[in-house]
Write an enzyme that holds these catalytic residues in place. Structure first.
Site, short mmCIF file in Angstrom:
data_model
loop_
_atom_site.label_atom_id
_atom_site.label_comp_id
_atom_site.label_asym_id
_atom_site.label_seq_id
_atom_site.Cartn_x
_atom_site.Cartn_y
_atom_site.Cartn_z
N GLU A 163 -24.95 5.59 -19.07
CA GLU A 163 -24.40 6.96 -19.19
C GLU A 163 -25.17 7.96 -18.33
O GLU A 163 -24.63 8.97 -17.91
CB GLU A 163 -24.36 7.41 -20.66
CG GLU A 163 -25.71 7.64 -21.35
CD GLU A 163 -26.32 6.38 -21.98
OE1 GLU A 163 -25.94 5.27 -21.56
OE2 GLU A 163 -27.17 6.51 -22.87
N HIS A 185 -29.28 2.45 -19.95
CA HIS A 185 -28.42 3.59 -20.30
C HIS A 185 -27.53 3.95 -19.11
O HIS A 185 -27.85 4.86 -18.34
CB HIS A 185 -29.28 4.79 -20.69
CG HIS A 185 -29.97 4.63 -21.99
ND1 HIS A 185 -29.38 4.93 -23.21
CD2 HIS A 185 -31.20 4.16 -22.28
CE1 HIS A 185 -30.23 4.66 -24.18
NE2 HIS A 185 -31.34 4.20 -23.66
N CYS A 188 -28.09 0.02 -24.90
CA CYS A 188 -29.47 -0.12 -25.34
C CYS A 188 -29.55 -0.63 -26.78
O CYS A 188 -29.36 -1.83 -27.00
CB CYS A 188 -30.21 1.21 -25.15
SG CYS A 188 -31.98 0.95 -25.02
N SER A 200 -27.87 28.74 -26.33
CA SER A 200 -26.61 27.97 -26.28
C SER A 200 -25.47 28.70 -25.58
O SER A 200 -24.30 28.51 -25.94
CB SER A 200 -26.14 27.56 -27.68
OG SER A 200 -27.14 26.85 -28.33
N1 GLN Z 1 -34.89 1.46 -30.55
C1 GLN Z 1 -34.59 0.52 -29.53
C2 GLN Z 1 -35.80 0.19 -28.68
O1 GLN Z 1 -36.77 0.91 -28.63
C3 GLN Z 1 -33.45 1.02 -28.66
C4 GLN Z 1 -33.79 2.26 -27.90
C5 GLN Z 1 -32.58 2.94 -27.31
O2 GLN Z 1 -31.47 2.71 -27.71
N2 GLN Z 1 -32.80 3.82 -26.37
O3 GLN Z 1 -35.80 -0.80 -28.02
#
Ligand code: GLN
Length: 560
Positions: free
Chosen positions: A529, A527, A401, A27
């Site tokens: 991000e 995602h 997600c 770290s």
């Molecule tokens: N658990 C949910 C899925 O598998 C969302 C996954 C996530 O947020 N990356 O669809």
């Protein structure tokens, strides 16, 4: 190609390797250092490729707990990798792929598979040479494949760890095979300050360098990680005791924001010394003007904004590092200093919806809510409460997600009146499975690497908030999930005020949902991000931030 001719080709193509190891403890920021060196070289006009070797036996971190290993970063080509790859992409501004993430587990798997296939012809398989050779081979393949001026290699773990020995041996051998002018070894080591004596101590660094020497390596450059400035005496002492040229000893202090490190390292002439080491006669300088402008924007961004992150994992921010980075950078881009308030989803469940608890008080003071990705049902009801709060009180909400799935489950329960609607991930006996597995996913039995992973195209519908943000009809975004919106409920959602503004056409899967009647309540099945970086903020993060600013005024509902 045979290893010897690969080495020859690499030499001829003038591909240079920079290896970074870490000493004393974990770290201390090896990933950030590698990224910083990458920034300097790239900004000096060189092409850069990065690879990380992780000493653990897991094939990838995809199945590890985010609290143990931090965020799982997903590459464009669908690999689940270490969060350091996120630093490389965001900071250096390059795209990394699955070959940039190598674990001991992958190498052992490769060697053992070859052994079972009979490829070793009766030989006894050993760490040296077989595992070491397979490790070197991967790096050489990577270098030839990338053809970058510089290949940066981060070796995970701390020098002295048993697990890392094979990697150090591979570097030792490569150094001999490639020859010194083709490989530079940088060692990042911690220099602690003893608060009770006010002194900095170089002994741990000396020990970590002697560990390297035991492995047959003497670093070419030392980066001293410290919390306070280190004077010339410290550098002299380290130089003498470790046998390293003073010109190649650099200080890595704690900077806020950390992007200042690029400027500091540049002032310490890191870029110049690297070129000197490799014998470049025409020296190039790094143009850091865009980073300087970004730092100036950070300094000017003083207006406060409170963005809530409704989290399952609390204690370390590493599980959400890309999300937090995207929020903060998007804040600076619009002139605000966003404070990320981490709210534990499970605590929102205590006392029920809108309970008189400190966690609910915290939630009510937010200017915007980000619902990050996640797995498993711990804290799910708390997340659904937070989505309900955002919807009922017109608070900007951005679902990533799982955050999209939560938003739709809540909407189904409250607006579509489908009581107990849920995702089959959390309850597979429910009457209203608004989120479920596609038939493809139902056939999956293995956990590792079997989700919908990597980049997929998404078609954006015009006249929507998503389109206003992207200003594009087609985008590529990164996925990591198994579950999807159940299309049987699509029409019901649409009739009740949900706009599905992004779709993956090939399989008719919902990628983006937004509420028609809300300032900004938008969820994405991907995602974003992972594709947001300080110098190139993701358009949806920016749009969410703008919505949060627009509503950033004292309101009786939010309780001040
Ligand atoms: N658990 C949910 C899925 O598998 C969302 C996954 C996530 O947020 N990356 O669809």
């Amino acid at each position: 190609m045979e290893p010897a001719s690969m080495i020859d080709t690499i030499r001829k193509k003038h591909i240079k390797f920079i290896v970074v190891t870490g000493g004393v403890c974990s770290s201390i920021g090896k990933g950030v250092l590698v990224a910083s060196i990458g920034v300097l070289l790239k900004k000096a006009g060189y092409s850069v490729a990065v690879v990380k070797w992780d000493p653990y036996l897991n094939v990838d971190p995809g199945t590890m707990s985010p609290l143990v290993h931090g965020e799982v970063f997903v590459t464009q080509d669908g690999a689940e990798t270490d969060l350091d790859l996120g630093h490389y992409e965001r900071l250096i501004g390059i795209n990394v792929g699955r070959n940039s993430s190598v674990s001991s587990g992958q190498i052992y798997q490769e060697v053992l598979t070859a052994e079972r296939e009979g490829k070793f012809l009766g030989k006894c398989i050993q760490l040296v040479p077989h595992v070491v050779n397979a490790t070197k081979q991967r790096l050489l393949n990577f270098a030839l494949d990338q053809e970058a001026d510089f290949v940066l290699l981060e070796i995970g773990g701390t020098v002295g760890d048993i697990e890392g020995e094979v990697f150090l041996e591979a570097v030792r051998q490569l150094r001999i095979e490639l020859g010194k002018p083709h490989l530079m070894h940088c060692h990042l080591s911690y220099v602690p300050l003893l608060s009770w004596t006010g002194e900095v101590k170089t002994k741990p660094t000396q020990h970590s360098v002697s560990e390297l020497k035991k492995a047959g390596l003497v670093p070419d450059a030392l980066f001293l990680r410290a919390d306070c400035d280190l004077d010339g005496h410290v550098v002299d002492k380290v130089s003498m005791m470790c046998g390293i040229d003073k010109n190649f000893i650099f200080r890595v202090l704690t900077y806020d924001p950390l992007y200042r490190l690029f400027i500091e390292l540049d002032q310490q002439q890191v870029c110049k010394r690297i070129q000197e080491y490799f014998g470049y006669t025409l020296q190039r300088t790094a143009d850091l003007s865009d980073w300087k402008a970004f730092i100036a924007a950070i300094d000017k961004s003083t207006a406060p904004l409170r963005i809530g992150l409704i989290a399952k994992y609390v204690g370390s921010n590493d599980p959400y590092i890309s999300v937090i980075d995207a929020i903060r950078s998007a804040g600076y881009a619009v002139g605000y200093k966003a404070t990320v308030v981490v709210i534990e989803a499970e605590k929102l469940e205590q006392g029920g919806y809108d309970a008189d608890t400190p966690t609910w008080k915290e939630l009510k003071r937010l200017d915007g809510i980000v619902m990050p990705g996640g797995f498993d049902n711990r804290g799910i009801e708390g997340k659904i409460f937070a989505a309900r709060w955002a919807r009922e009180h017109n608070i900007p909400y951005f679902g990533l997600c799982l955050g999209l799935q939560v938003m739709l489950i809540e909407y189904a329960r409250s607006v579509l009146q489908l009581k107990d609607a849920n995702s089959t991930e959390f309850d597979d006996s429910i009457k209203y499975p608004v989120v479920n597995l596609t038939s493809q996913q139902q056939r999956v039995t293995h956990k590792g690497g079997t989700m919908r992973l990597g980049s997929f195209p998404c078609v954006i519908q015009k006249d929507t908030k998503a389109y206003q943000a992207y200003k594009q009809e087609m985008v590529w975004e990164r996925h990591r999930h198994r579950y999807e919106l159940n299309n049987d409920y699509r029409q019901a959602f649409e009739q009740a005020g949900v706009c599905f503004s992004g779709v993956y056409k090939d399989r008719d899967l919902i990628e983006i949902a937004e509420l028609n009647d809300h300032t900004f309540m938008l969820g994405v099945q991907f995602h974003p991000e992972f594709q947001s970086s300080p110098l190139q903020i993701h358009p949806l993060f920016k749009a969410f931030m703008k919505a949060a600013i627009a509503g950033n005024r004292p309101s009786p509902i939010r309780g001040g």
